[in-house]
Design a protein around this motif. Structure first.
Motif, PDB file in Angstrom:
ATOM      1  N   LEU A  13      25.418  81.392  49.993  1.00  0.00           N
ATOM      2  CA  LEU A  13      26.298  81.970  49.770  1.00  0.00           C
ATOM      3  C   LEU A  13      28.196  81.902  49.238  1.00  0.00           C
ATOM      4  CD1 LEU A  13      25.018  85.869  51.171  1.00  0.00           C
ATOM      5  CD2 LEU A  13      25.282  85.289  48.687  1.00  0.00           C
ATOM      6  N   LEU A  58      39.021  79.441  40.252  1.00  0.00           N
ATOM      7  CA  LEU A  58      38.061  79.742  39.949  1.00  0.00           C
ATOM      8  C   LEU A  58      38.512  80.987  39.644  1.00  0.00           C
ATOM      9  CD1 LEU A  58      34.648  79.679  41.830  1.00  0.00           C
ATOM     10  CD2 LEU A  58      35.716  79.283  39.297  1.00  0.00           C
ATOM     11  N   ALA A  59      39.758  81.490  40.496  1.00  0.00           N
ATOM     12  CA  ALA A  59      40.443  83.487  40.536  1.00  0.00           C
ATOM     13  C   ALA A  59      40.447  83.999  38.745  1.00  0.00           C
ATOM     14  CB  ALA A  59      41.469  83.314  40.705  1.00  0.00           C
ATOM     15  N   LEU A  60      40.422  82.502  37.742  1.00  0.00           N
ATOM     16  CA  LEU A  60      40.115  83.123  37.001  1.00  0.00           C
ATOM     17  C   LEU A  60      41.383  83.261  35.612  1.00  0.00           C
ATOM     18  CD1 LEU A  60      36.428  83.624  35.809  1.00  0.00           C
ATOM     19  CD2 LEU A  60      37.803  81.239  35.826  1.00  0.00           C
ATOM     20  N   GLN A  61      42.843  83.411  36.435  1.00  0.00           N
ATOM     21  CA  GLN A  61      43.867  84.375  36.126  1.00  0.00           C
ATOM     22  C   GLN A  61      44.371  83.287  35.667  1.00  0.00           C
ATOM     23  OE1 GLN A  61      45.038  87.331  38.839  1.00  0.00           O
ATOM     24  NE2 GLN A  61      45.461  85.240  40.222  1.00  0.00           N
ATOM     25  N   LEU A  87      35.340  80.403  30.929  1.00  0.00           N
ATOM     26  CA  LEU A  87      35.508  81.832  30.417  1.00  0.00           C
ATOM     27  C   LEU A  87      34.418  82.103  29.269  1.00  0.00           C
ATOM     28  CD1 LEU A  87      38.749  82.939  30.298  1.00  0.00           C
ATOM     29  CD2 LEU A  87      37.168  83.889  32.137  1.00  0.00           C
ATOM     30  N   LEU A  99      28.756  85.875  37.570  1.00  0.00           N
ATOM     31  CA  LEU A  99      29.966  86.821  37.182  1.00  0.00           C
ATOM     32  C   LEU A  99      29.728  86.987  38.953  1.00  0.00           C
ATOM     33  CD1 LEU A  99      31.295  88.426  33.954  1.00  0.00           C
ATOM     34  CD2 LEU A  99      32.257  87.738  35.846  1.00  0.00           C
ATOM     35  N   ARG A 100      29.223  87.530  38.896  1.00  0.00           N
ATOM     36  CA  ARG A 100      28.604  88.803  40.371  1.00  0.00           C
ATOM     37  C   ARG A 100      28.825  87.620  41.552  1.00  0.00           C
ATOM     38  NH1 ARG A 100      25.960  92.559  42.148  1.00  0.00           N
ATOM     39  NH2 ARG A 100      26.542  92.052  44.385  1.00  0.00           N
ATOM     40  N   LEU A 140      30.592  84.455  41.059  1.00  0.00           N
ATOM     41  CA  LEU A 140      31.740  84.163  41.509  1.00  0.00           C
ATOM     42  C   LEU A 140      32.587  85.180  41.751  1.00  0.00           C
ATOM     43  CD1 LEU A 140      31.490  81.807  39.865  1.00  0.00           C
ATOM     44  CD2 LEU A 140      33.175  83.505  37.512  1.00  0.00           C
ATOM     45  N   HIS A 141      31.979  86.674  41.906  1.00  0.00           N
ATOM     46  CA  HIS A 141      32.920  87.395  42.565  1.00  0.00           C
ATOM     47  C   HIS A 141      32.591  87.277  43.772  1.00  0.00           C
ATOM     48  CE1 HIS A 141      34.234  91.984  43.752  1.00  0.00           C
ATOM     49  NE2 HIS A 141      35.466  91.599  43.220  1.00  0.00           N
ATOM     50  N   ALA A 144      35.085  84.895  45.589  1.00  0.00           N
ATOM     51  CA  ALA A 144      35.936  85.132  45.564  1.00  0.00           C
ATOM     52  C   ALA A 144      37.110  86.130  46.871  1.00  0.00           C
ATOM     53  CB  ALA A 144      36.519  86.115  43.773  1.00  0.00           C
ATOM     54  N   GLY A 145      35.490  86.537  46.982  1.00  0.00           N
ATOM     55  CA  GLY A 145      36.273  88.030  48.046  1.00  0.00           C
ATOM     56  C   GLY A 145      35.787  86.718  49.187  1.00  0.00           C
ATOM     57  N   HIS A 146      35.025  85.846  49.759  1.00  0.00           N
ATOM     58  CA  HIS A 146      34.751  84.761  50.650  1.00  0.00           C
ATOM     59  C   HIS A 146      35.985  84.704  50.671  1.00  0.00           C
ATOM     60  CE1 HIS A 146      33.543  82.320  53.821  1.00  0.00           C
ATOM     61  NE2 HIS A 146      33.152  81.543  53.209  1.00  0.00           N
ATOM     62  N   GLU A 147      36.842  83.861  49.442  1.00  0.00           N
ATOM     63  CA  GLU A 147      37.800  82.880  50.134  1.00  0.00           C
ATOM     64  C   GLU A 147      38.990  84.532  50.134  1.00  0.00           C
ATOM     65  OE1 GLU A 147      39.766  80.045  47.991  1.00  0.00           O
ATOM     66  OE2 GLU A 147      38.497  79.888  46.034  1.00  0.00           O
ATOM     67  N   LEU A 148      39.316  85.070  49.513  1.00  0.00           N
ATOM     68  CA  LEU A 148      40.162  86.437  50.283  1.00  0.00           C
ATOM     69  C   LEU A 148      39.745  86.479  51.400  1.00  0.00           C
ATOM     70  CD1 LEU A 148      41.721  88.126  49.990  1.00  0.00           C
ATOM     71  CD2 LEU A 148      40.281  89.808  49.501  1.00  0.00           C
TER      72      LEU A 148
END
Lengths: 250, 250
Positions: free
Chosen positions: A35, A108-111, A135, A145-146, A148-149, A152-156
DNA sequence: CGGGGTCATTGATGCAAATCAATGACCCCG
DNA sequence: CGGGGTCATTGATTTGCATCAATGACCCCG
């Protein structure tokens, strides 16, 4: 295709698919580490598509991969070496917000714009994806996408842990937590050694922990004097894990 | 349906749809703030579905919404009041990693376990979604997933900014940045007042900025003495924005 | 081998923020 | 109105880490 999946070693025994881009992985379902990377059960045609939009690139040490607040044109997967991610104040004060090791993603935040600057600490190999292509690739793959999300949650989560460290821990606790963390990360990518590699400079460590180079040096030598660690070229050997965990535990 | 969309005021003039759950918003396409919330162009049937899986809830001050490392059963949207998010060390040292204001989401990382503890600072109203229902709702809406991911990226960016603050800024810079940030956030949710509300205690501010309560107090009174701010009950009036920005700019 | 560069260590000193310690300002409620 | 509770302010003092200042340990390369 070169293999750079950080999971290859921790999932030993499972059928591992070649993966230089870090987005696909093997079918090792019960591996906890899974994960923590962005690995989806991608099928062969999808992998081939992914392959087409990626390109390998090597950069020497001290190279800037991208700069804070510039337009985000690429997504990277680090396949070799170490990258530092940092933010700076106008007067030069610097805060390193993370070190990217092989298997880690950048951007990866894709901003629209990069939030940090990324610089190679050592010679680095990356797998680059053009953002639009990435993208487009990702957009019609909800499962990806899930993932990736989740990533991102783990990075946060890691960032919040680092906030606790920066705001509330003492110098010794910071160093201890850093060493244990580096050991865990290197173990995850297969570098299981008594010696934890520290390819970054003391200044980098200081800027990561909110300390000065002198305090890092003094704290490390004190830990060495107390036989908690042994300082070796380009790394540290952890001698007394219990004592370190006492200081560095969350 | 009660309106809790933080964008309603900043997007004044656009056709705003009722929205207590924060997931839908108006059609204000050019509003910069839009990206900072999770708002997708959801259609009426989708909104009705969303409505069915949500439930309003009010909690008094000091209530714990969820605790660090417990199973994440809910996703929340704060509709009124202020929530503090924090991590603690075993000995009680605390680091607040963020304050959630009306319009903010909690638990959007969609991880199995909460990474922080969430506590109501004031009396709080939230809109609760059961996690499984929320996941099911979100899973077949790629555009919404994208929004969620952008949102997570923004949160990560904020966390990194806070790391810079915690690691490298002085007490005065921390306070200045905090005040400017609170002002900007309250402005975004429509509280445009000369006075920035500070509903949280000095201890909360200290634990957010990596300081002690005494240093927060002293720094604020010094800024007041220098006519940079004016301390009022439950808030601060910003008098000299230029001087504050000098200290608090990123 | 020797000189200049970079980086790490070590020591002496300074200082910003923490700690310790009252005191003050509200509340709430009897 | 008065007493006890909580929270904020203010002052005195300490201290952990920063700063200032050498010195040491490698490198690389001429």
């Amino acid at each position: 295709m070169r293999i750079a999946d950080p999971l290859q070693d921790s999932c030993a025994g499972a059928a591992t698919r070649d993966c230089r881009h870090g987005l696909a992985t093997n079918g090792c379902e019960d591996c906890k580490v899974r994960l923590f990377s962005v690995c989806a059960a991608l099928e062969v045609p999808e992998l081939e598509e992914l392959d087409r939009i990626s390109q390998a690139r090597e950069v020497p040490a001290r190279t800037t991969l991208f700069e804070q607040s510039t337009l985000a044109g690429s997504v990277f997967n680090v396949t070799d070496g170490v990258v530092r991610l940092y933010k700076s104040l106008p007067d030069g004060r610097r805060q390193i917000v993370g070190f990217a090791l092989p298997g880690d993603f950048l951007g990866l935040a894709l901003q629209d714009r990069y939030g940090v600057t990324a610089e190679a600490v050592t010679a680095v190999a990356v797998c680059r994806f053009a953002r639009p292509a990435f993208l487009a690739y990702v957009d019609d793959k909800p499962h990806l996408l899930r993932r990736l999300h989740e990533f991102a949650g783990h990075e946060l989560s890691l960032a919040q842990e680092q906030m606790l460290l920066l705001g509330r821990r003492t110098a010794e606790e910071k160093i201890a937590a850093f060493l244990l963390n580096m050991q865990a990360r290197y173990a995850r990518i297969g570098t299981v050694s008594v010696t934890v590699p520290l390819p970054m400079s003391r200044q980098d460590i200081a800027d990561y922990l909110g300390l000065t180079i002198e305090t890092v040096s003094r704290t490390l030598t004190r830990l060495a004097r107390e036989k908690v660690v042994l300082i070796v070229p380009d790394g540290v050997r952890l001698l007394d894990l219990e004592r370190l965990k006492l200081a560095g535990a969350s």
